[in-house]
Enzyme design. Structure first.
Site, PDB file in Angstrom:
ATOM      1  N   TYR A 155      -1.753  -0.756  10.398  1.00 51.89           N
ATOM      2  CA  TYR A 155      -1.850  -1.061   8.961  1.00 51.89           C
ATOM      3  C   TYR A 155      -0.619  -0.522   8.229  1.00 51.89           C
ATOM      4  CZ  TYR A 155      -3.987  -1.337   4.276  1.00 51.89           C
ATOM      5  OH  TYR A 155      -4.263  -1.621   2.960  1.00 51.89           O
TER       6      TYR A 155
ATOM      7  N   SER B 197       0.854  -1.192   0.000  1.00 57.79           N
ATOM      8  CA  SER B 197       0.000   0.000   0.000  1.00 57.79           C
ATOM      9  C   SER B 197       0.890   1.242   0.000  1.00 57.79           C
ATOM     10  CB  SER B 197      -0.878  -0.004   1.256  1.00 57.79           C
ATOM     11  OG  SER B 197      -1.464   1.270   1.414  1.00 57.79           O
TER      12      SER B 197
HETATM   13  N1  LIG Z   1      -8.691  -0.518  -1.127  1.00 55.54           N
HETATM   14  C1  LIG Z   1      -7.594   0.210  -1.135  1.00 55.54           C
HETATM   15  O1  LIG Z   1      -7.588   1.439  -1.307  1.00 55.54           O
HETATM   16  C2  LIG Z   1      -6.273  -0.477  -0.923  1.00 55.54           C
HETATM   17  C3  LIG Z   1      -5.125   0.305  -1.030  1.00 55.54           C
HETATM   18  C4  LIG Z   1      -3.898  -0.283  -0.844  1.00 55.54           C
HETATM   19  C5  LIG Z   1      -3.823  -1.629  -0.577  1.00 55.54           C
HETATM   20  N2  LIG Z   1      -4.952  -2.381  -0.463  1.00 55.54           N
HETATM   21  C6  LIG Z   1      -4.783  -3.807  -0.185  1.00 55.54           C
HETATM   22  O2  LIG Z   1      -5.367  -4.547  -1.248  1.00 55.54           O
HETATM   23  C7  LIG Z   1      -5.740  -5.842  -0.775  1.00 55.54           C
HETATM   24  C8  LIG Z   1      -7.200  -6.117  -1.169  1.00 55.54           C
HETATM   25  O3  LIG Z   1      -7.997  -5.149  -0.524  1.00 55.54           O
HETATM   26  P1  LIG Z   1      -9.490  -4.782  -0.958  1.00 55.54           P
HETATM   27  O4  LIG Z   1      -9.554  -3.313  -0.934  1.00 55.54           O
HETATM   28  O5  LIG Z   1      -9.871  -5.539  -2.170  1.00 55.54           O
HETATM   29  O6  LIG Z   1     -10.267  -5.300   0.321  1.00 55.54           O
HETATM   30  P2  LIG Z   1     -11.444  -6.378   0.464  1.00 55.54           P
HETATM   31  O7  LIG Z   1     -12.482  -6.140  -0.574  1.00 55.54           O
HETATM   32  O8  LIG Z   1     -11.819  -6.348   1.905  1.00 55.54           O
HETATM   33  O9  LIG Z   1     -10.688  -7.747   0.119  1.00 55.54           O
HETATM   34  C9  LIG Z   1      -9.911  -8.458   1.042  1.00 55.54           C
HETATM   35  C10 LIG Z   1     -10.362  -9.900   1.034  1.00 55.54           C
HETATM   36  O10 LIG Z   1      -9.522 -10.651   1.927  1.00 55.54           O
HETATM   37  C11 LIG Z   1     -10.377 -11.499   2.685  1.00 55.54           C
HETATM   38  N3  LIG Z   1      -9.785 -11.926   3.953  1.00 55.54           N
HETATM   39  C12 LIG Z   1      -9.688 -11.198   5.104  1.00 55.54           C
HETATM   40  N4  LIG Z   1      -9.126 -11.950   6.067  1.00 55.54           N
HETATM   41  C13 LIG Z   1      -8.877 -13.164   5.517  1.00 55.54           C
HETATM   42  C14 LIG Z   1      -8.324 -14.362   6.029  1.00 55.54           C
HETATM   43  N5  LIG Z   1      -7.880 -14.467   7.300  1.00 55.54           N
HETATM   44  N6  LIG Z   1      -8.213 -15.428   5.208  1.00 55.54           N
HETATM   45  C15 LIG Z   1      -8.655 -15.342   3.925  1.00 55.54           C
HETATM   46  N7  LIG Z   1      -9.201 -14.242   3.382  1.00 55.54           N
HETATM   47  C16 LIG Z   1      -9.301 -13.148   4.180  1.00 55.54           C
HETATM   48  C17 LIG Z   1     -11.596 -10.644   2.927  1.00 55.54           C
HETATM   49  O11 LIG Z   1     -12.684 -11.417   3.394  1.00 55.54           O
HETATM   50  P3  LIG Z   1     -13.834 -10.696   4.314  1.00 55.54           P
HETATM   51  O12 LIG Z   1     -14.637  -9.856   3.388  1.00 55.54           O
HETATM   52  O13 LIG Z   1     -14.562 -11.848   4.883  1.00 55.54           O
HETATM   53  O14 LIG Z   1     -13.104  -9.879   5.342  1.00 55.54           O
HETATM   54  C18 LIG Z   1     -11.816 -10.051   1.546  1.00 55.54           C
HETATM   55  O15 LIG Z   1     -12.525 -10.925   0.709  1.00 55.54           O
HETATM   56  C19 LIG Z   1      -5.487  -5.817   0.736  1.00 55.54           C
HETATM   57  O16 LIG Z   1      -4.221  -6.370   1.009  1.00 55.54           O
HETATM   58  C20 LIG Z   1      -5.471  -4.331   1.051  1.00 55.54           C
HETATM   59  O17 LIG Z   1      -4.740  -4.067   2.220  1.00 55.54           O
HETATM   60  C21 LIG Z   1      -6.180  -1.833  -0.640  1.00 55.54           C
END
Ligand SMILES: NC(=O)c1ccc[n+]([C@@H]2O[C@H](COP(=O)([O-])OP(=O)(O)OC[C@H]3O[C@@H](n4cnc5c(N)ncnc54)[C@H](OP(=O)(O)O)[C@@H]3O)[C@@H](O)[C@H]2O)c1
Length: 278
Positions: A171, A158
């Site tokens: 985070y 990130s």
């Molecule tokens: N969105 C942003 O602006 C942003 C920016 C920088 C980096 N990121 C990173 O990008 C990645 C994806 O994020 P996203 O925005 O797509 O978030 P998201 O929609 O919440 O996707 C994350 C997924 O990981 C799953 N997960 C959580 N804990 C888990 C576990 N213990 N075992 C297996 N699966 C698990 C979640 O399930 P649940 O729904 O059940 O929790 C969800 O399906 C993450 O690493 C996040 O930190 C996001």
């Protein structure tokens, strides 16, 4: 190199990509793109319910090459079982995308909760999910790559790994750890197992998803919070990213087009990291 040879590098036919957090917003977008480029995709997540929608989005041909696999990225036994089932179905594992990760309100400092009062279990949850949730799948699926002598790992870091954002101490620190681990594993795999195992990361800027909505969108008005406004003011391109903005870099890093790239963390942030604010 001619155009046909270059284009072929992005044909993932016959290659198997494992994606954790695959039913999440960013992981799901990557899964659809990879399936669309011909890959077999193993969609690993703890909640498979949104998986049906993903398979619909992919269409029948791509969906026939996809498998939904229940996994908790913090549970080694569950990862080992997932790995066995992916190998049984596809034979080999060419790439791992560690997209499971996130933050939660209880680990976020703000007017109602000072940094000093952030509960240990919430801090640990965020740390474990982002750091161990990247390291443990890399152990399990990385071992297969070590046996094969090739493979690619792509971590999801990130922006706040480079410069921490206010309020989200755990985070930010955890994602900084993901950058460090990306470099560490890149060196380890190349030196100890095979120079054809590469490890890189993408560092997305700001994408409106479940994990950050509570910080960026005002619950009452539906408009942007002051934090959301500040982010856009610091993003030279003046907008949030949309999930498909990640795809060029993801396909490049997973493909032979980046054969000499390892240990890199690629910002995908509309210029956020480059902007000093002046
Ligand atoms: N969105 C942003 O602006 C942003 C920016 C920088 C980096 N990121 C990173 O990008 C990645 C994806 O994020 P996203 O925005 O797509 O978030 P998201 O929609 O919440 O996707 C994350 C997924 O990981 C799953 N997960 C959580 N804990 C888990 C576990 N213990 N075992 C297996 N699966 C698990 C979640 O399930 P649940 O729904 O059940 O929790 C969800 O399906 C993450 O690493 C996040 O930190 C996001």
């Amino acid at each position: 190199m001619d155009l046909a040879t270059l284009t072929r590098q992005y044909d993932f036919t016959g290659r198997t990509v494992v994606i954790t957090g695959a039913t999440g917003i960013l992981g799901g977008e990557m899964a659809c793109a990879l399936a669309g480029c011909g890959a077999n995709v193993a969609l690993l997540d703890r909640n498979l319910e949104p998986g049906g929608r993903l398979l619909d989005l992919m269409g029948p041909d791509a969906a026939s090459r996809a498998a939904l696999v229940a996994v908790d990225v913090l549970d080694r036994g569950s990862l080992d079982r997932a790995c066995a089932s992916v190998r049984e179905r596809y034979g080999r594992i060419d790439a791992l995308v560690n997209a499971a990760g996130g933050n939660k309100p209880e680990a976020t400092a703000g007017p109602d909760r000072s940094f000093f009062d952030l509960p240990t279990d919430a801090l640990r949850w965020v740390f474990d999910l982002n750091i161990l949730g990247t390291i443990l799948p890399s152990q399990v699926f990385g071992r297969v790559m070590a046996e094969q002598g090739d493979g690619v790992v792509l971590n999801v870091s990130s922006m706040n790994a480079f410069r921490p954002l206010t309020r989200i101490a755990a985070y930010s620190a955890a994602k900084a750890g993901v950058n460090n681990f990306t470099q560490w594993l890149a060196v380890h795999m190349a030196q100890q197992y095979s120079p054809r195992i590469r490890v890189n990361a993408i560092a997305p800027g700001f994408f409106l998803t479940r994990q950050n909505e509570f910080l960026l969108v005002d619950k009452q008005s539906g408009g942007m919070t002051p934090r959301g406004q500040s982010i856009l003011a610091h993003t030279p391109m003046g907008r949030y990213g949309s999930p498909e903005d990640l795809l060029g870099a993801v396909l490049w890093l997973l493909s032979p087009a980046s054969a000499f790239v390892t240990g890199a963390v690629i910002p995908i942030d509309g210029g956020f990291a480059a902007f000093s604010g002046v």
